[in-house]
Write a protein that holds these residues in place. Structure first.
Motif, PDB file in Angstrom:
ATOM      1  N   VAL A   6       4.126  -5.894 -11.208  1.00 42.07           N
ATOM      2  CA  VAL A   6       2.913  -6.686 -11.712  1.00 42.07           C
ATOM      3  C   VAL A   6       1.755  -6.791 -10.854  1.00 42.07           C
ATOM      4  CG1 VAL A   6       2.285  -7.644 -13.973  1.00 42.07           C
ATOM      5  CG2 VAL A   6       4.264  -7.112 -13.639  1.00 42.07           C
ATOM      6  N   ALA A   7       1.047  -6.271 -11.296  1.00 41.39           N
ATOM      7  CA  ALA A   7      -0.286  -6.499 -11.023  1.00 41.39           C
ATOM      8  C   ALA A   7      -1.237  -7.543 -11.513  1.00 41.39           C
ATOM      9  CB  ALA A   7      -1.131  -5.724 -10.679  1.00 41.39           C
ATOM     10  N   ARG A  65       2.734  -0.339   1.532  1.00 35.16           N
ATOM     11  CA  ARG A  65       1.304  -1.062   2.438  1.00 35.16           C
ATOM     12  C   ARG A  65       0.831  -2.458   0.957  1.00 35.16           C
ATOM     13  NH1 ARG A  65      -3.711   1.024   4.979  1.00 35.16           N
ATOM     14  NH2 ARG A  65      -3.963  -0.943   4.960  1.00 35.16           N
ATOM     15  N   TRP A  66       1.256  -2.992   0.748  1.00 38.30           N
ATOM     16  CA  TRP A  66       1.447  -3.536  -0.383  1.00 38.30           C
ATOM     17  C   TRP A  66       0.550  -4.251  -0.252  1.00 38.30           C
ATOM     18  CZ3 TRP A  66       2.507  -8.508  -1.422  1.00 38.30           C
ATOM     19  CH2 TRP A  66       3.414  -9.212   0.094  1.00 38.30           C
ATOM     20  N   ARG A  67      -0.079  -4.889   0.560  1.00 40.99           N
ATOM     21  CA  ARG A  67      -0.674  -5.980   0.320  1.00 40.99           C
ATOM     22  C   ARG A  67      -2.311  -5.256   0.489  1.00 40.99           C
ATOM     23  NH1 ARG A  67       3.564  -7.832   3.917  1.00 40.99           N
ATOM     24  NH2 ARG A  67       3.460 -10.241   3.485  1.00 40.99           N
ATOM     25  N   ARG A  70      -4.100  -5.641  -2.913  1.00 36.09           N
ATOM     26  CA  ARG A  70      -4.348  -7.106  -3.525  1.00 36.09           C
ATOM     27  C   ARG A  70      -6.207  -7.000  -2.855  1.00 36.09           C
ATOM     28  NH1 ARG A  70      -1.835 -10.971   0.689  1.00 36.09           N
ATOM     29  NH2 ARG A  70      -2.274 -10.173   1.332  1.00 36.09           N
ATOM     30  N   SER A  71      -6.980  -5.872  -2.546  1.00 41.22           N
ATOM     31  CA  SER A  71      -8.140  -5.467  -2.328  1.00 41.22           C
ATOM     32  C   SER A  71      -8.420  -4.744  -3.097  1.00 41.22           C
ATOM     33  CB  SER A  71      -8.572  -5.504  -0.467  1.00 41.22           C
ATOM     34  OG  SER A  71      -7.692  -4.319  -0.251  1.00 41.22           O
ATOM     35  N   THR A  72      -8.305  -3.849  -4.518  1.00 43.52           N
ATOM     36  CA  THR A  72      -7.849  -3.104  -4.865  1.00 43.52           C
ATOM     37  C   THR A  72      -8.748  -3.593  -5.891  1.00 43.52           C
ATOM     38  OG1 THR A  72      -6.352  -2.011  -4.011  1.00 43.52           O
ATOM     39  CG2 THR A  72      -6.802  -1.200  -6.346  1.00 43.52           C
ATOM     40  N   ILE A  73     -10.173  -1.862  -6.302  1.00 44.67           N
ATOM     41  CA  ILE A  73     -10.850  -2.869  -6.985  1.00 44.67           C
ATOM     42  C   ILE A  73     -10.333  -2.628  -8.653  1.00 44.67           C
ATOM     43  CG2 ILE A  73     -13.274  -2.152  -8.214  1.00 44.67           C
ATOM     44  CD1 ILE A  73     -13.928  -0.692  -5.620  1.00 44.67           C
ATOM     45  N   GLY A  74     -10.812  -3.838  -9.507  1.00 36.07           N
ATOM     46  CA  GLY A  74     -10.462  -4.549 -10.827  1.00 36.07           C
ATOM     47  C   GLY A  74      -8.642  -5.326 -10.307  1.00 36.07           C
TER      48      GLY A  74
END
Length: 165
Positions: A6-7, A65-67, A70-74
């Protein structure tokens, strides 16, 4: 092994986050349902996230590379326990997807049938008996109450309404 995670998204940025995750090659899923929306005396129906502020991402945390998510837009962050993302229990996302209709929407059944007698159990209208009219959104319903000699519609929290017996 690929699992669903979940994000959490920024407010009302679920669709934007979904598009950016797909652009980066991540498999993501945003379940939606049809929501009634009232604005300026007009009611219309729109697609809305089933879980506002969240979406699912499928990945293998050992290989992905799941970290970078965290820096994905939205995206605000992944739901983690300590440093590792917490997987969704097996079958949950698959069950939600299995319920989708041909439009890709998850049907949300109203808690009562229109016209069914209900009792308000909390708030200023406590112990009032009325009739279920419709679902306003995921958290509220519209009921008709006899007040001042006529039927008036009231929007109340879903948790404050029970079937009247």
């Amino acid at each position: 092994m690929e699992r669903w995670y979940v994000a959490e998204t920024h407010p009302q940025a679920e669709a934007k986050a979904l598009a950016h995750l797909a652009r980066q090659g991540y498999a993501a899923y945003l379940p939606r349902y049809l929501k009634s929306r009232r604005h300026a005396r007009r009611t219309d129906t729109v697609k809305a996230p089933l879980f506002p502020g969240y979406l699912f991402v499928c990945m293998d945390v050992a290989k992905t590379r799941w970290r970078a998510i965290r820096s994905t837009i939205g995206i605000r962050h992944l739901i983690c326990e300590g440093e590792k993302p917490v997987p969704v229990p097996p079958g949950v996302v698959e069950d939600i997807r299995a319920q989708e209709d041909e439009r890709g929407l998850v049907p949300v059944a109203p808690p009562f049938r229109p016209g069914e007698e209900v009792r308000v159990t909390d708030g200023a209208l406590r112990d009032q008996v009325g009739w279920f009219q419709r679902v306003a959104d995921r958290e509220r319903v519209v009921i008709l109450l006899n007040l001042l000699g006529r039927q008036l519609p009231f929007t109340v929290p879903l948790g404050a309404v029970r079937a009247a017996f």
